[in-house]
Motif scaffolding. Structure first.
Motif, mmCIF file in Angstrom:
data_model
loop_
_atom_site.group_PDB
_atom_site.id
_atom_site.type_symbol
_atom_site.label_atom_id
_atom_site.label_comp_id
_atom_site.label_asym_id
_atom_site.label_seq_id
_atom_site.Cartn_x
_atom_site.Cartn_y
_atom_site.Cartn_z
ATOM 1 N N GLU A 63 9.863 18.687 -21.928
ATOM 2 C CA GLU A 63 10.218 17.912 -22.934
ATOM 3 C C GLU A 63 9.304 17.094 -23.719
ATOM 4 O O GLU A 63 7.928 16.981 -22.857
ATOM 5 C CB GLU A 63 11.122 16.794 -22.154
ATOM 6 N N VAL A 64 9.262 16.933 -24.846
ATOM 7 C CA VAL A 64 8.363 16.168 -25.885
ATOM 8 C C VAL A 64 9.053 15.062 -26.477
ATOM 9 O O VAL A 64 10.068 15.326 -27.015
ATOM 10 C CB VAL A 64 7.823 17.152 -26.749
ATOM 11 N N PHE A 65 8.332 14.109 -26.536
ATOM 12 C CA PHE A 65 8.902 12.759 -27.287
ATOM 13 C C PHE A 65 7.993 12.379 -28.467
ATOM 14 O O PHE A 65 6.752 12.574 -28.432
ATOM 15 C CB PHE A 65 8.922 11.619 -26.309
ATOM 16 N N LEU A 66 8.634 12.161 -29.708
ATOM 17 C CA LEU A 66 8.047 11.691 -30.844
ATOM 18 C C LEU A 66 8.581 10.717 -31.373
ATOM 19 O O LEU A 66 9.908 10.286 -31.605
ATOM 20 C CB LEU A 66 8.246 12.719 -31.986
ATOM 21 N N ARG A 204 14.229 6.976 -19.382
ATOM 22 C CA ARG A 204 14.975 6.785 -18.107
ATOM 23 C C ARG A 204 15.974 8.295 -18.123
ATOM 24 O O ARG A 204 16.325 8.634 -17.091
ATOM 25 C CB ARG A 204 15.884 5.676 -18.216
ATOM 26 N N GLU A 205 16.167 8.952 -19.308
ATOM 27 C CA GLU A 205 17.370 10.113 -19.053
ATOM 28 C C GLU A 205 16.326 11.327 -19.121
ATOM 29 O O GLU A 205 16.972 12.251 -18.629
ATOM 30 C CB GLU A 205 18.065 9.855 -20.379
ATOM 31 N N HIS A 206 15.295 11.396 -19.561
ATOM 32 C CA HIS A 206 14.460 12.614 -19.712
ATOM 33 C C HIS A 206 13.234 12.547 -18.970
ATOM 34 O O HIS A 206 12.969 11.244 -18.250
ATOM 35 C CB HIS A 206 13.830 12.691 -21.282
ATOM 36 N N LEU A 207 12.504 13.685 -18.694
ATOM 37 C CA LEU A 207 11.194 13.565 -18.076
ATOM 38 C C LEU A 207 10.020 14.409 -18.930
ATOM 39 O O LEU A 207 9.885 15.380 -18.741
ATOM 40 C CB LEU A 207 11.405 14.341 -16.806
ATOM 41 N N PHE A 208 9.760 13.464 -19.863
ATOM 42 C CA PHE A 208 8.777 14.104 -20.919
ATOM 43 C C PHE A 208 7.493 14.296 -20.123
ATOM 44 O O PHE A 208 6.854 13.653 -19.427
ATOM 45 C CB PHE A 208 8.492 12.893 -22.034
#
Length: 336
Positions: A63-66, A204-208
């Motif tokens: 997972e990636v966050f922008l 909290r919902e993801h594991l980036f």
């Protein structure tokens, strides 16, 4: 458009719909929506055909966050992340065409898709994107989950103001928070903004594994440390890999006619140290708990204190600050 044109690659929601957060602002803010205040949009890019929601393969995707912005007057960031998302989606859509499985079943549709494929590839070539690069972009799209928040500080973005109301959203995270002996009631008043709460709920919902947070006002790629407690040393436990990754980002981004490639280095010397910053919070809150406090804000009728109690895996992200351009709202030279 994306939610209808790329139905199998995108999901669009808001932190209000997804997490029940209130909207920042009032009746005169973001009038393009029916309710008062500004919604905080969330775009998820994923191959929902290959990795259906709830499937084992979906659960195992990296997972990636922008984040496009936390300061509403730094409007170059949302443009950057939306253009990046458009490029990923368009390239993936091109590579998917024509669909081989319809060739014998529907020759007419096959002919239509062949033409669409040619038009799409010609259009990408006009922007300098080769067939090989399209395949690479499509692979990025189909082998991970990318969560995009273009305007976490949606109210500030609409008003073209740095803050959400009167609060700096990038001083609102519970890392290296400064106590105030004269006003102890403010000591745990982090997570005052909907911007910070939106990002907190998503993390909290993801594991980036990777995260980019875009800003404006200078040109640099920064990484941890950026907290005052560590201003005596800019060396984090992951300094070597952070430096190598930032260098790769700088080389890939390159320069253009009026701008050299991005400088890169730890945020404390390259930018400036801040308390309550999103960057160090996302990087270290799960393994440096002495720097983390539980938040007890009073804004927006409060926020559950347990939402800022973290386990040992949620917040240990390789999180890069991208100071995108010297102009916070550039009108030209947006790069490539």
């Amino acid at each position: 458009r994306w939610s209808t044109h790329y139905t199998h690659l995108t999901r669009v929601t808001t932190s209000q719909e997804e997490y029940g957060l209130p909207r920042a602002g009032g009746a005169n803010d973001c009038p393009f929506v029916e309710e008062d205040g500004c919604p905080n949009s969330i775009l998820t890019i994923q191959d929902f055909v290959a990795h259906p929601e709830g499937s084992q393969s979906s659960k195992e995707l990296p997972e990636v966050f922008l984040s496009g912005e936390l300061h509403g007057n730094e409007q170059v960031g949302p443009t950057a992340v939306m253009q990046a998302a458009e490029l990923l989606l368009e390239a993936t859509s091109c590579i998917e065409l024509p669909r081989v499985k319809i060739k014998d079943k529907s020759p007419d549709l096959w002919d239509i898709e062949v033409q669409k494929s040619k038009d799409c590839r010609d259009r990408m070539l006009e922007f300098g994107i080769s067939e090989k690069q399209m395949w690479w972009l499509a692979r990025l799209t189909t082998t991970r989950r990318i969560v995009v928040v273009p305007t976490a500080n949606a109210l500030g973005y609409f008003r073209k103001k740095r803050t959400e109301g009167s609060v700096d959203a990038n001083r609102d995270f519970p890392f290296d928070y400064e106590s105030n002996p004269k006003h102890p009631e403010f000591n745990n008043a982090c997570m005052k903004t909907i911007a910070a709460r939106t990002i907190n709920e998503i993390f909290r919902e993801h594991l980036f594994q990777l995260s980019f947070t875009f800003h404006g006002g200078m040109e640099v790629i920064g990484y941890e440390w950026g907290a005052p407690t560590y201003s005596h040393t800019s060396i984090s436990p992951d300094d070597v890999v952070q430096n190598q990754v930032a260098a790769a980002y700088s080389r890939y981004g390159g320069g253009w006619k009026s701008t050299p490639p991005y400088k890169y280095g730890p945020m404390n010397p390259e930018v400036y140290p801040v308390r309550g910053g999103m960057e160090d919070w996302a990087y270290a809150s799960s393994w440096d708990p002495d720097r983390v406090i539980p938040c007890k804000p009073s804004t927006y009728s409060g926020y559950p204190v347990q939402k800022t109690t973290y386990n040992n895996s949620t917040l240990r992200v390789l999180n890069m600050l991208v100071e995108t351009s010297n102009d916070k709202i550039p009108t030209k030279n947006l790069g490539s």
